[in-house]
Design a protein around this motif. Structure first.
Motif, PDB file in Angstrom:
ATOM      1  N   ALA A 155       1.573 -35.280 -16.758  1.00 44.67           N
ATOM      2  CA  ALA A 155       2.829 -35.853 -16.242  1.00 44.67           C
ATOM      3  C   ALA A 155       2.571 -37.138 -15.464  1.00 44.67           C
ATOM      4  O   ALA A 155       3.350 -38.098 -15.559  1.00 44.67           O
ATOM      5  CB  ALA A 155       3.541 -34.826 -15.352  1.00 44.67           C
ATOM      6  N   GLN A 156       1.470 -37.185 -14.706  1.00 48.71           N
ATOM      7  CA  GLN A 156       1.160 -38.389 -13.930  1.00 48.71           C
ATOM      8  C   GLN A 156       0.856 -39.560 -14.852  1.00 48.71           C
ATOM      9  O   GLN A 156       1.269 -40.696 -14.578  1.00 48.71           O
ATOM     10  CB  GLN A 156      -0.039 -38.124 -13.009  1.00 48.71           C
ATOM     11  N   LEU A 157       0.155 -39.305 -15.936  1.00 52.79           N
ATOM     12  CA  LEU A 157      -0.134 -40.372 -16.900  1.00 52.79           C
ATOM     13  C   LEU A 157       1.164 -40.904 -17.497  1.00 52.79           C
ATOM     14  O   LEU A 157       1.330 -42.129 -17.655  1.00 52.79           O
ATOM     15  CB  LEU A 157      -1.056 -39.850 -18.003  1.00 52.79           C
ATOM     16  N   LYS A 158       2.081 -40.025 -17.828  1.00 52.19           N
ATOM     17  CA  LYS A 158       3.373 -40.444 -18.388  1.00 52.19           C
ATOM     18  C   LYS A 158       4.126 -41.324 -17.394  1.00 52.19           C
ATOM     19  O   LYS A 158       4.670 -42.376 -17.756  1.00 52.19           O
ATOM     20  CB  LYS A 158       4.200 -39.217 -18.744  1.00 52.19           C
ATOM     21  N   ASN A 159       4.134 -40.919 -16.125  1.00 60.14           N
ATOM     22  CA  ASN A 159       4.815 -41.725 -15.103  1.00 60.14           C
ATOM     23  C   ASN A 159       4.140 -43.070 -14.903  1.00 60.14           C
ATOM     24  O   ASN A 159       4.813 -44.095 -14.717  1.00 60.14           O
ATOM     25  CB  ASN A 159       4.864 -40.953 -13.779  1.00 60.14           C
ATOM     26  N   ASP A 160       2.816 -43.080 -14.943  1.00 54.36           N
ATOM     27  CA  ASP A 160       2.087 -44.343 -14.780  1.00 54.36           C
ATOM     28  C   ASP A 160       2.354 -45.297 -15.943  1.00 54.36           C
ATOM     29  O   ASP A 160       2.456 -46.514 -15.745  1.00 54.36           O
ATOM     30  CB  ASP A 160       0.581 -44.072 -14.662  1.00 54.36           C
ATOM     31  N   LEU A 161       2.454 -44.758 -17.144  1.00 58.39           N
ATOM     32  CA  LEU A 161       2.761 -45.605 -18.298  1.00 58.39           C
ATOM     33  C   LEU A 161       4.134 -46.265 -18.147  1.00 58.39           C
ATOM     34  O   LEU A 161       4.308 -47.440 -18.479  1.00 58.39           O
ATOM     35  CB  LEU A 161       2.721 -44.780 -19.583  1.00 58.39           C
ATOM     36  N   ILE A 162       5.085 -45.496 -17.633  1.00 55.95           N
ATOM     37  CA  ILE A 162       6.431 -46.053 -17.435  1.00 55.95           C
ATOM     38  C   ILE A 162       6.418 -47.077 -16.311  1.00 55.95           C
ATOM     39  O   ILE A 162       7.007 -48.160 -16.425  1.00 55.95           O
ATOM     40  CB  ILE A 162       7.433 -44.920 -17.135  1.00 55.95           C
ATOM     41  N   SER A 163       5.746 -46.764 -15.199  1.00 53.76           N
ATOM     42  CA  SER A 163       5.707 -47.685 -14.063  1.00 53.76           C
ATOM     43  C   SER A 163       4.970 -48.973 -14.403  1.00 53.76           C
ATOM     44  O   SER A 163       5.330 -50.044 -13.904  1.00 53.76           O
ATOM     45  CB  SER A 163       5.037 -46.999 -12.860  1.00 53.76           C
ATOM     46  N   ALA A 164       3.935 -48.868 -15.230  1.00 54.83           N
ATOM     47  CA  ALA A 164       3.191 -50.056 -15.633  1.00 54.83           C
ATOM     48  C   ALA A 164       3.924 -50.848 -16.709  1.00 54.83           C
ATOM     49  O   ALA A 164       3.466 -51.930 -17.098  1.00 54.83           O
ATOM     50  CB  ALA A 164       1.801 -49.663 -16.137  1.00 54.83           C
TER      51      ALA A 164
END
Length: 307
Positions: free
Chosen positions: A24-33
């Motif tokens: 889930a953190q990777l998914k959020n980081d992809l969106i934030s980046a």
């Protein structure tokens, strides 16, 4: 999506869809980046790349180990168990296998970890850039709002102004939610505020949502936030200048006066002792001074606010 990413997705895409909750953190980081690569494609590429790099490096290191016969360089002294003596007859094969497997795990794991960390690093870079450009973007938004332009059009105009950097990127996402997905301004602000990596941008957008929902004067809100962030910017710059003065004093003390004292002291001791090869003096000149100066440069570069 390039051909390699498409190959990885076709190979593992269906399995990676079930990993959304685990990463889930990777998914959020992809969106934030603001990466354009979908989660399943990115994770599939990470797994395949880790396997390829792991096997490639394992093959290279294993071949070098076999050709140079590195395991045969190990010598046993003293009493050793009997099974060690038996295995030592096959030390080349066993050692090569162990080193190859170890290389596979290490390089494969490091590659996969790098893929997992990279979006978070990019999101952090975007956060610093947004925080640096946000006060100027809000001044622009305030000017447009004072001229009577509607809030949705204000964010659309901000998104079309590349001089405001990553703040313009966030504004373009707001305009995209409105123009392409047909959402109203409040929903667009809510979605972008939930995905932006900058806490200051999140606070600004949430305040704009509250002002619009309550029927408040949005122009006054923009003006107040512009004054607030301008004051915070001045305080941040003053703190950085104070920190820079402290670093300058530390550099003069440690890298100029300190090393000069050590050089003079070591030179005198070398003359008195008749040492023709003063290794400590060489270490000061060729190691301590260059690497110490480089450490100060890296520290100042890291602490310097985005411009």
């Amino acid at each position: 999506m390039n051909s390699f990413e498409r190959f990885c997705f076709n190979l593992l895409g269906n399995r990676m869809k079930a990993k959304r909750n685990d990463y889930a953190q990777l998914k959020n980081d992809l969106i934030s980046a603001r990466f354009k690569t979908p989660f399943e494609v990115y994770l599939s590429t990470a797994v395949v790349s880790a396997v390829l790099v792991g096997f490639g490096m394992a093959a290279v290191i294993g071949l070098i180990t076999w050709l140079l016969r590195l395991p045969n360089l190990i010598q046993y002294k003293g009493a050793v168990p009997g099974f060690v003596i038996v295995l030592s007859q096959h030390s080349l094969v066993i050692g090569t296998i162990v080193i190859t497997v170890f290389s596979l795990l290490v390089f494969g794991g490091l590659t996969f970890a790098a893929f997992l960390m990279y979006p978070g690093i990019e999101a952090g870079n975007r956060q610093r850039k947004i925080d640096a450009s946000l006060p100027y973007a809000i001044n622009y938004v305030t000017s447009m709002s004072t001229a009577g332009i509607t809030p949705a059009e204000v964010f659309r105009l901000l998104g079309d102004s590349p001089i405001y950097g990553e703040s313009s990127v966030e504004a373009r996402y707001i305009a995209r939610e409105i123009d392409i997905f047909g959402r109203d301004l409040i929903d667009a602000l809510r979605l972008v505020s939930a995905s932006t990596p900058s806490k200051r941008m999140k606070e600004f957008l949430q305040g704009a949502m509250a002002s619009i929902s309550s029927g408040g004067n949005l122009t006054d809100y923009f003006r107040n936030k512009a004054d607030q962030y301008a004051l915070e910017n001045r305080q941040t710059q003053k703190q950085f200048l104070d920190f820079l003065a402290l670093i300058a004093e530390s550099y003069v003390t440690a890298m100029v006066a300190g090393t000069l004292f050590l050089i003079i002291l070591q030179s005198i001791m070398s003359v008195l002792s008749g040492d023709n090869n003063p290794m400590f003096l060489y270490a000061i000149v060729y190691i301590m001074i260059p690497f110490g100066s480089l450490a100060f440069v890296v520290m100042i570069s890291t602490m310097t606010p985005e411009t």
